[in-house]
Scaffold this motif. Structure first.
Motif, PDB file in Angstrom:
ATOM      1  N   GLY A   1      94.607  45.433  26.594  1.00  0.00           N
ATOM      2  CA  GLY A   1      94.846  45.524  28.033  1.00  0.00           C
ATOM      3  C   GLY A   1      95.462  44.292  28.661  1.00  0.00           C
ATOM      4  O   GLY A   1      95.461  44.157  29.892  1.00  0.00           O
ATOM      5  N   ARG A   2      96.008  43.395  27.849  1.00  0.00           N
ATOM      6  CA  ARG A   2      96.628  42.186  28.369  1.00  0.00           C
ATOM      7  C   ARG A   2      98.119  42.189  28.062  1.00  0.00           C
ATOM      8  O   ARG A   2      98.570  42.696  27.033  1.00  0.00           O
ATOM      9  N   THR A   3      98.909  41.594  28.949  1.00  0.00           N
ATOM     10  CA  THR A   3     100.345  41.436  28.767  1.00  0.00           C
ATOM     11  C   THR A   3     100.764  40.072  29.301  1.00  0.00           C
ATOM     12  O   THR A   3     100.104  39.512  30.197  1.00  0.00           O
ATOM     13  N   GLU A   4     101.846  39.549  28.745  1.00  0.00           N
ATOM     14  CA  GLU A   4     102.368  38.266  29.221  1.00  0.00           C
ATOM     15  C   GLU A   4     103.244  38.432  30.455  1.00  0.00           C
ATOM     16  O   GLU A   4     103.657  37.445  31.053  1.00  0.00           O
ATOM     17  N   ILE A   5     103.557  39.668  30.834  1.00  0.00           N
ATOM     18  CA  ILE A   5     104.345  39.929  32.039  1.00  0.00           C
ATOM     19  C   ILE A   5     103.373  40.060  33.215  1.00  0.00           C
ATOM     20  O   ILE A   5     102.747  41.105  33.412  1.00  0.00           O
ATOM     21  N   GLU A   6     103.201  39.004  33.962  1.00  0.00           N
ATOM     22  CA  GLU A   6     102.162  38.950  34.979  1.00  0.00           C
ATOM     23  C   GLU A   6     102.253  40.080  36.011  1.00  0.00           C
ATOM     24  O   GLU A   6     101.220  40.640  36.409  1.00  0.00           O
ATOM     25  N   PRO A   7     103.458  40.451  36.492  1.00  0.00           N
ATOM     26  CA  PRO A   7     103.505  41.552  37.483  1.00  0.00           C
ATOM     27  C   PRO A   7     102.960  42.876  36.950  1.00  0.00           C
ATOM     28  O   PRO A   7     102.599  43.753  37.743  1.00  0.00           O
ATOM     29  N   LEU A   8     102.914  43.030  35.629  1.00  0.00           N
ATOM     30  CA  LEU A   8     102.433  44.281  35.040  1.00  0.00           C
ATOM     31  C   LEU A   8     100.992  44.174  34.537  1.00  0.00           C
ATOM     32  O   LEU A   8     100.483  45.108  33.916  1.00  0.00           O
ATOM     33  N   GLN A   9     100.334  43.039  34.833  1.00  0.00           N
ATOM     34  CA  GLN A   9      98.981  42.856  34.301  1.00  0.00           C
ATOM     35  C   GLN A   9      97.993  43.875  34.862  1.00  0.00           C
ATOM     36  O   GLN A   9      97.144  44.394  34.137  1.00  0.00           O
ATOM     37  N   ASP A  10      98.083  44.161  36.146  1.00  0.00           N
ATOM     38  CA  ASP A  10      97.168  45.136  36.730  1.00  0.00           C
ATOM     39  C   ASP A  10      97.379  46.517  36.105  1.00  0.00           C
ATOM     40  O   ASP A  10      96.417  47.243  35.820  1.00  0.00           O
ATOM     41  N   LEU A  11      98.640  46.876  35.878  1.00  0.00           N
ATOM     42  CA  LEU A  11      98.950  48.145  35.218  1.00  0.00           C
ATOM     43  C   LEU A  11      98.405  48.153  33.789  1.00  0.00           C
ATOM     44  O   LEU A  11      97.838  49.157  33.335  1.00  0.00           O
ATOM     45  N   ALA A  12      98.575  47.027  33.091  1.00  0.00           N
ATOM     46  CA  ALA A  12      98.066  46.941  31.715  1.00  0.00           C
ATOM     47  C   ALA A  12      96.559  47.145  31.676  1.00  0.00           C
ATOM     48  O   ALA A  12      96.025  47.835  30.793  1.00  0.00           O
ATOM     49  N   ARG A  13      95.865  46.551  32.635  1.00  0.00           N
ATOM     50  CA  ARG A  13      94.412  46.724  32.697  1.00  0.00           C
ATOM     51  C   ARG A  13      94.037  48.184  32.923  1.00  0.00           C
ATOM     52  O   ARG A  13      93.122  48.720  32.265  1.00  0.00           O
ATOM     53  N   GLN A  14      94.738  48.853  33.830  1.00  0.00           N
ATOM     54  CA  GLN A  14      94.439  50.257  34.112  1.00  0.00           C
ATOM     55  C   GLN A  14      94.719  51.144  32.894  1.00  0.00           C
ATOM     56  O   GLN A  14      93.977  52.092  32.623  1.00  0.00           O
ATOM     57  N   LEU A  15      95.790  50.840  32.162  1.00  0.00           N
ATOM     58  CA  LEU A  15      96.092  51.612  30.962  1.00  0.00           C
ATOM     59  C   LEU A  15      95.010  51.425  29.906  1.00  0.00           C
ATOM     60  O   LEU A  15      94.619  52.375  29.218  1.00  0.00           O
ATOM     61  N   PHE A  16      94.509  50.205  29.788  1.00  0.00           N
ATOM     62  CA  PHE A  16      93.465  49.958  28.803  1.00  0.00           C
ATOM     63  C   PHE A  16      92.152  50.631  29.204  1.00  0.00           C
ATOM     64  O   PHE A  16      91.406  51.122  28.349  1.00  0.00           O
ATOM     65  N   GLU A  17      91.858  50.669  30.489  1.00  0.00           N
ATOM     66  CA  GLU A  17      90.657  51.360  30.946  1.00  0.00           C
ATOM     67  C   GLU A  17      90.748  52.856  30.657  1.00  0.00           C
ATOM     68  O   GLU A  17      89.754  53.501  30.328  1.00  0.00           O
ATOM     69  N   ALA A  18      91.959  53.397  30.777  1.00  0.00           N
ATOM     70  CA  ALA A  18      92.144  54.826  30.500  1.00  0.00           C
ATOM     71  C   ALA A  18      92.170  55.106  29.009  1.00  0.00           C
ATOM     72  O   ALA A  18      91.646  56.133  28.551  1.00  0.00           O
TER      73      ALA A  18
ATOM     74  N   LYS B   1     108.011  48.051  42.373  1.00  0.00           N
ATOM     75  CA  LYS B   1     107.675  46.779  43.019  1.00  0.00           C
ATOM     76  C   LYS B   1     107.342  45.711  41.985  1.00  0.00           C
ATOM     77  O   LYS B   1     107.774  44.559  42.099  1.00  0.00           O
ATOM     78  N   ALA B   2     106.607  46.088  40.931  1.00  0.00           N
ATOM     79  CA  ALA B   2     106.185  45.123  39.916  1.00  0.00           C
ATOM     80  C   ALA B   2     107.373  44.573  39.137  1.00  0.00           C
ATOM     81  O   ALA B   2     107.372  43.409  38.721  1.00  0.00           O
ATOM     82  N   LEU B   3     108.406  45.389  38.919  1.00  0.00           N
ATOM     83  CA  LEU B   3     109.549  44.985  38.097  1.00  0.00           C
ATOM     84  C   LEU B   3     110.747  44.506  38.912  1.00  0.00           C
ATOM     85  O   LEU B   3     111.788  44.164  38.340  1.00  0.00           O
ATOM     86  N   ALA B   4     110.616  44.466  40.219  1.00  0.00           N
ATOM     87  CA  ALA B   4     111.760  44.139  41.079  1.00  0.00           C
ATOM     88  C   ALA B   4     112.361  42.770  40.762  1.00  0.00           C
ATOM     89  O   ALA B   4     113.589  42.617  40.730  1.00  0.00           O
ATOM     90  N   ASP B   5     111.515  41.763  40.501  1.00  0.00           N
ATOM     91  CA  ASP B   5     112.005  40.403  40.293  1.00  0.00           C
ATOM     92  C   ASP B   5     111.899  39.947  38.843  1.00  0.00           C
ATOM     93  O   ASP B   5     111.979  38.746  38.553  1.00  0.00           O
ATOM     94  N   HIS B   6     111.723  40.896  37.932  1.00  0.00           N
ATOM     95  CA  HIS B   6     111.578  40.532  36.524  1.00  0.00           C
ATOM     96  C   HIS B   6     112.861  40.890  35.773  1.00  0.00           C
ATOM     97  O   HIS B   6     113.512  41.883  36.096  1.00  0.00           O
ATOM     98  N   PRO B   7     113.238  40.106  34.751  1.00  0.00           N
ATOM     99  CA  PRO B   7     114.461  40.421  33.981  1.00  0.00           C
ATOM    100  C   PRO B   7     114.495  41.842  33.438  1.00  0.00           C
ATOM    101  O   PRO B   7     115.567  42.447  33.350  1.00  0.00           O
ATOM    102  N   PHE B   8     113.346  42.378  33.057  1.00  0.00           N
ATOM    103  CA  PHE B   8     113.323  43.746  32.566  1.00  0.00           C
ATOM    104  C   PHE B   8     113.760  44.740  33.640  1.00  0.00           C
ATOM    105  O   PHE B   8     114.216  45.839  33.354  1.00  0.00           O
ATOM    106  N   GLY B   9     113.615  44.302  34.904  1.00  0.00           N
ATOM    107  CA  GLY B   9     113.930  45.206  36.003  1.00  0.00           C
ATOM    108  C   GLY B   9     115.397  45.573  36.088  1.00  0.00           C
ATOM    109  O   GLY B   9     115.766  46.546  36.743  1.00  0.00           O
ATOM    110  N   SER B  10     116.254  44.808  35.438  1.00  0.00           N
ATOM    111  CA  SER B  10     117.689  45.086  35.477  1.00  0.00           C
ATOM    112  C   SER B  10     118.146  45.941  34.294  1.00  0.00           C
ATOM    113  O   SER B  10     119.328  46.221  34.160  1.00  0.00           O
ATOM    114  N   THR B  11     117.228  46.345  33.440  1.00  0.00           N
ATOM    115  CA  THR B  11     117.572  47.174  32.289  1.00  0.00           C
ATOM    116  C   THR B  11     117.275  48.639  32.580  1.00  0.00           C
ATOM    117  O   THR B  11     116.732  48.978  33.627  1.00  0.00           O
TER     118      THR B  11
END
Length: 504
Positions: free
Chosen positions: A120-137, A100-110
């Protein structure tokens, strides 16, 4: 207010950023005296080029923890990221949101890409919540996360990134995020609660020097039934069964680099009560940590120096400072292995050259011979047994690993705790309490009025016919009742351990 320390492998790694008095080299940090009397909390950001086991980055985080500094990444995070079997535990629940996060992002077609996370920060906004969770872990300044798509998107790998490999645009982003991160408090999530009372004992039937012999394991099972605990013996192959239990008792020699730490970490993530807990394994399996801890608290230990592979000239006068013979130690040795006595300068140079192939740091210690070592067994801040371990016949250590050894290990004498000299018991208790509230074996030497700590073991021997000679079944019951106490508190939703939050 806290004091920030940014540690880099080489000063040139920071040339792209504004000069700062907060930035020091890893060698400067390792050699820095632990004498900060300002009372400020110290926060360390470890930006070494890599964190390989027993390398500079590893020791930076290890000594930061020993000094009471808040450090990122912690040794626990370093150890987890080094083994996919460990970090994959935290990734199982994150893949579901990727499609769902990558559905409308250019990376989603790769078919795949690698994403760099900055605190825990990323410039890809749809993946920001995931980035935060990875940093917490996995709290780590830079993380490289590998994404691959088959039928759906998955995280296939995660590892620390390196400051000196960042591109110009990445350096700008890193600098901005670092500034924001320094104003935050580092936290870890609470572990989940448990609901059942079954105890798994991890053991290896083929281990040469196990922490508990076969009869002792049978005693744990027998006494456990009397106390209402179902005790099962499990092995390395039973990793997938851990979630069936409420508690884990590790009765194998532990190491942060093998499956014992993996079991402890998985058990903790599943909400089990664990002895040895991961924090205790990290603290006890490295003698450099203990050396720094004892120095910081001015507790008795043999005269000790930390040797650096990059500073061979410091070996020139080592014999004059410590005297010959002296003892060299690999930081993570056990059962007298990796501990070598050298008689002169020639032997010193030969042995250090060999040992430096295994570790960038070594310990050199004055030779402090006694006929026996004290072993004080500690559990939840209290002494539960006391033994004298005598040196093996014709040797200077308790265990003799030489091919022509007259005996593998020396004799023993088990005695009531109340008969231990007061100064021995007080030093053992003070030292163990600095490590945590788990099960520890504190080894000490006593010569006249001088008492020194040799090491702290996170899974001390409890053998039938040795440590249980005085207390018999009461010793097994004491350990098992501590599991019961923690399990009952956990059932009530109350904290049962000072290490439960995972702060080292």
């Amino acid at each position: 207010m806290s004091r920030l320390v940014i540690v880099v492998e080489r000063k040139e790694d920071w040339t792209s950023y504004y000069p700062s008095e907060d930035v020091i080299s890893v060698q400067e940090y390792l050699e820095q005296p632990n004498d900060d009397a300002s009372g400020k909390r110290v926060q360390v950001i470890n930006l070494c080029r890599n964190y390989k086991y027993l390398g500079h980055g590893y020791y930076c985080s290890l000594l930061a923890e020993a000094r009471g500094h808040r450090v990122i990444p912690s040794v626990r995070t370093i150890s987890e990221l080094a083994r996919k079997a460990l970090y994959s535990l935290a990734l199982e629940y994150l893949d579901k949101s990727l499609d769902k996060a990558l559905a409308d992002h250019p990376f989603g077609s790769t078919d795949g890409f690698t994403l760099t996370l900055y605190f825990g920060r990323t410039e890809i906004e749809p993946l920001q919540d995931l980035a935060r969770q990875l940093f917490e872990a996995f709290p780590c300044p830079l993380l490289l996360v590998e994404f691959r798509r088959n039928d759906s998107w998955h995280i296939t790998g995660i590892k620390p990134g390196s400051l000196h490999k960042l591109r110009d645009d990445q350096e700008d982003h890193f600098a901005n995020v670092l500034d924001a991160f320094n104003r935050k408090i580092w936290r870890r999530p609470r572990s989940r609660r448990l609901v059942r009372f079954d105890l798994a004992i991890l053991q290896d039937p083929d281990e040469a020097f196990p922490p508990s012999n076969r009869k002792a394991l049978k005693n744990f099972i027998r006494v456990g039934k009397r106390l209402g605990i179902e005790v099962d013996l499990i092995e390395k192959k039973d990793f997938s069964r851990l979630a069936e239990y409420d508690a884990l008792f590790i009765r194998e020699t532990t190491s942060v680099s093998d499956h014992t730490y993996r079991f402890a970490k998985r058990a903790e993530s599943e909400g089990l009560v664990v002895l040895d807990d991961p924090a205790s394994i990290l603290r006890c399996t490295n003698k450099v940590y203990l050396t720094d801890l004892l120095r910081a608290h001015k507790l008795g230990m043999p005269a000790t120096e930390i040797l650096y592979k990059d500073r061979p000239h410091e070996l020139d006068n080592l014999g004059e400072r410590l005297g010959f013979p002296l003892v060299l130690k690999i930081p993570d040795g056990s059962f007298s292995r990796g501990v070598i006595k050298v008689e002169d300068q020639q032997a010193l140079l030969k042995v250090t050259a060999e040992l430096f192939e295994r570790s960038v740091l070594l310990l050199a210690q004055e030779f402090f011979y006694t006929e026996y070592d004290w072993r004080i067994g500690m559990l939840n801040h209290k002494p539960i047994f006391a033994c004298k371990y005598f040196m093996s016949k014709g040797h200077w250590q308790i265990y003799d690993h030489r091919p022509d050894a007259q005996e593998v290990s020396g004799d023993f004498q088990t005695l009531p705790v109340e008969e231990v000299p007061r100064e021995v018991l007080e030093l053992a208790t003070t030292t163990a309490n600095l490590i945590g509230d788990g099960l520890y074996g504190v080894d000490l030497k006593q010569a006249g009025d001088k008492v020194v700590v040799i090491e702290v073991n996170d899974n001390p021997n409890i053998d039938a016919g040795i440590e249980d000679v005085h207390l018999q079944d009461e010793l097994y019951a004491a350990v098992l009742l501590e599991f019961v106490r923690r399990l009952e508190l956990k059932r009530k939703g109350q904290p049962w351990s000072e290490n439960q939050e995972g702060v080292i």
